[in-house]
Scaffold this active site. Structure first.
Site, PDB file in Angstrom:
ATOM      1  N   ARG A 226       0.858  -1.189   0.000  1.00  0.00           N
ATOM      2  CA  ARG A 226       0.000   0.000   0.000  1.00  0.00           C
ATOM      3  C   ARG A 226       0.890   1.233   0.000  1.00  0.00           C
ATOM      4  NH1 ARG A 226      -4.627   2.496   0.215  1.00  0.00           N
ATOM      5  NH2 ARG A 226      -4.910   4.374   1.480  1.00  0.00           N
ATOM      6  N   VAL A 227       0.534   2.205  -0.829  1.00  0.00           N
ATOM      7  CA  VAL A 227       1.131   3.542  -0.793  1.00  0.00           C
ATOM      8  C   VAL A 227       0.091   4.451  -0.155  1.00  0.00           C
ATOM      9  CG1 VAL A 227       2.022   5.460  -2.147  1.00  0.00           C
ATOM     10  CG2 VAL A 227       2.546   3.102  -2.832  1.00  0.00           C
ATOM     11  N   HIS A 228       0.403   4.989   1.017  1.00  0.00           N
ATOM     12  CA  HIS A 228      -0.569   5.713   1.843  1.00  0.00           C
ATOM     13  C   HIS A 228      -0.115   7.148   2.029  1.00  0.00           C
ATOM     14  CE1 HIS A 228      -3.833   5.556   4.925  1.00  0.00           C
ATOM     15  NE2 HIS A 228      -3.132   6.548   5.471  1.00  0.00           N
ATOM     16  N   CYS A 231      -2.890  11.189   6.782  1.00  0.00           N
ATOM     17  CA  CYS A 231      -4.164  11.786   7.190  1.00  0.00           C
ATOM     18  C   CYS A 231      -4.184  11.768   8.715  1.00  0.00           C
ATOM     19  CB  CYS A 231      -5.349  11.017   6.615  1.00  0.00           C
ATOM     20  SG  CYS A 231      -6.956  11.661   7.156  1.00  0.00           S
ATOM     21  N   CYS A 244      -9.168   6.620   5.629  1.00  0.00           N
ATOM     22  CA  CYS A 244      -7.703   6.540   5.669  1.00  0.00           C
ATOM     23  C   CYS A 244      -7.188   5.542   6.698  1.00  0.00           C
ATOM     24  CB  CYS A 244      -7.120   7.927   5.914  1.00  0.00           C
ATOM     25  SG  CYS A 244      -7.444   9.086   4.557  1.00  0.00           S
ATOM     26  N   GLU A 273      -0.340  15.505   3.771  1.00  0.00           N
ATOM     27  CA  GLU A 273      -1.589  15.720   4.498  1.00  0.00           C
ATOM     28  C   GLU A 273      -2.646  16.411   3.638  1.00  0.00           C
ATOM     29  OE1 GLU A 273      -4.441  15.566   6.856  1.00  0.00           O
ATOM     30  OE2 GLU A 273      -2.622  15.032   7.943  1.00  0.00           O
ATOM     31  N   GLY A 274      -3.862  15.875   3.713  1.00  0.00           N
ATOM     32  CA  GLY A 274      -4.984  16.514   3.020  1.00  0.00           C
ATOM     33  C   GLY A 274      -4.790  16.624   1.527  1.00  0.00           C
ATOM     34  N   ASP A 313      -6.677  18.034  -5.862  1.00  0.00           N
ATOM     35  CA  ASP A 313      -5.621  17.159  -5.362  1.00  0.00           C
ATOM     36  C   ASP A 313      -4.273  17.713  -5.802  1.00  0.00           C
ATOM     37  OD1 ASP A 313      -3.922  14.981  -4.738  1.00  0.00           O
ATOM     38  OD2 ASP A 313      -5.551  13.552  -5.036  1.00  0.00           O
ATOM     39  N   ARG A 315      -1.317  16.072  -4.728  1.00  0.00           N
ATOM     40  CA  ARG A 315      -0.298  15.053  -4.456  1.00  0.00           C
ATOM     41  C   ARG A 315       0.516  14.738  -5.703  1.00  0.00           C
ATOM     42  NH1 ARG A 315      -4.176  10.739  -1.656  1.00  0.00           N
ATOM     43  NH2 ARG A 315      -5.551  11.629  -3.251  1.00  0.00           N
TER      44      ARG A 315
END
Length: 405
Positions: A226-228, A231, A244, A273-274, A313, A315
């Site tokens: 998993r790439v997380h 949060c 999350c 974050e966010g 977004d 990211r």
């Protein structure tokens, strides 16, 4: 004026040929600097504050004795491929091993990666063990229910030409934006085009490895991953407005299970974050969602974010696969994520994903259905039905009256 940067050849075959990344402003290193920035990621500002108030001497040199990595990772061919890794220093964990000559001459070379080992104790995993979902084998999980992990922390190191190419823009455009939109924090982005490496003051990442790290690059072993993205509200404090933490816990469980079945599991935790919009923006969006006419509906989930932040977004997952290439990943057997952006970034970087795994519906908090349904309608992965516009209008979260304090 004594300015003679140490040569740095990004993508060279060996650490010695590549050269160390030097950003220090200490007297013995200032003229040898070959990178822009200060190191330490977002914590460089705290270091400056410590120097300002006299808590830290400006010429302090770390004592690196006994700090060497607990596990050997790499090197892999991707480390010397300037197309595969552009946002981290692949040799950043081994400066004492490869750059001791520079250190002995007084050059202030700092590590940007550290590798260690630890035990993790999670109440949620204890519950899984009690129900027979995992077992205390003494190898992956101790008799006391602690998960054995190898941890990797990495700070960002950007090869500016490579980052620009990854996003399909010119190096000049990237440099100008980084300079202007940080209030001119780093003038050398403009004045020193000869310096091609930048240490941005942003959050880094942590890798948690369940099982033998050597298996990550072994094509005969199964890999669950998993790439997380961070949060804080959910991961740490259990807020139920998103999935999350449930996703994170589920992925840890599945990674441990994969390791106990003879494979290996990896969770990569990014400080974004966010959606990299920040927690203040996130909370403003929460307020707007709950107060909008018609209530908090899946139909307006992304719209409210765009109204506040201007984009849904930030990211921008183009740099994310770098850490996977650093780990030697060539195939992911089970990718625990519903994100289409992460999936596409990984696959487009040359890594195969065999199976995509979404979170079981029974693990979704009630108030998170707004987020989940909106994401599925936007193209996120699901094994179920893709909601129509009418269905999105009917999916509603709690209103303020139902959140009593």
């Amino acid at each position: 004026h004594g300015i003679d940067p140490i040569p740095l050849h990004w993508g060279a075959k060996t650490a010695a040929e590549r050269g160390p990344v030097v950003a220090s402003r200490q007297a013995d290193s200032f003229g040898k600097r070959n990178a822009i920035g200060a190191g330490g990621g977002s914590y460089c500002i705290y270091r400056a504050l410590a120097v300002a108030i006299g808590a830290l001497g400006p010429n302090h040199r770390p004592d690196f004795r006994m700090t060497e990595p607990t596990n050997v990772i790499g090197p892999f061919p991707s480390w010397s491929d300037p197309e595969k890794i552009v946002s981290m220093d692949p040799w950043g964990h081994a400066i004492v091993e490869h750059y001791s000559e520079h250190l002995e001459k007084g050059v202030d070379v700092r590590p940007t990666i550290a590798i260690t080992k630890a035990h993790m104790k999670l109440a949620e995993i204890d519950e899984v063990i009690s129900k027979g979902g995992l077992h205390c084998d003494g190898d992956i999980i101790t008799a006391g229910g602690e998960l054995k992990v190898v941890k990797v922390a990495s700070e960002p190191v950007w090869y500016i030409p490579g980052v620009a190419k990854r996003f399909g823009i010119s190096e000049a455009t990237l440099r100008r934006a980084l300079f202007e939109d940080t209030g001119g924090m780093y003038p050398e982005l403009i004045t020193r085009p000869d310096l091609k490496v930048f240490l941005p003051p942003i959050g880094g990442l942590t890798v948690y490895i369940f099982g033998n790290p050597d298996y990550i690059s072994d094509p005969t072993k199964r890999l669950t991953m998993r790439v997380h993205d961070e949060c804080n509200g959910s991961d740490v404090f259990g807020s139920d407005i998103c999935t999350c933490k449930p996703y994170l816990i589920y992925s840890i469980e599945e990674c441990a299970r994969e390791a106990q079945n003879g494979g290996v599991g990896v969770v990569v935790y990014f400080r974004k974050e966010g959606r990299a919009l920040g927690e203040v923006t996130k909370y403003l969006v929460y307020n707007a969602r709950k107060r909008q006419e018609g209530g908090d509906t899946a139909a307006n989930y992304f719209k409210r974010t765009e109204f506040v932040a201007g984009v849904k977004d930030m990211r921008f997952q183009a740099l994310m696969p770098d850490i996977l290439h650093w780990l030697g990943v060539s195939r992911i057997d089970r990718f625990i994520s519903m994100s289409n952006m992460k999936y596409e970034a990984i696959v487009n970087s040359g890594i195969e994903i065999v199976e995509r795994v979404s979170i079981p519906e029974e693990r979704m908090p009630a108030d998170s259905k707004v987020e989940i349904e909106a994401k599925i309608a936007d193209g996120y992965f699901t094994t179920g039905e893709v909601p129509t516009s009418a269905m999105l209008e009917s999916v509603k979260g709690r209103n303020w009256d139902e959140i009593a304090h």
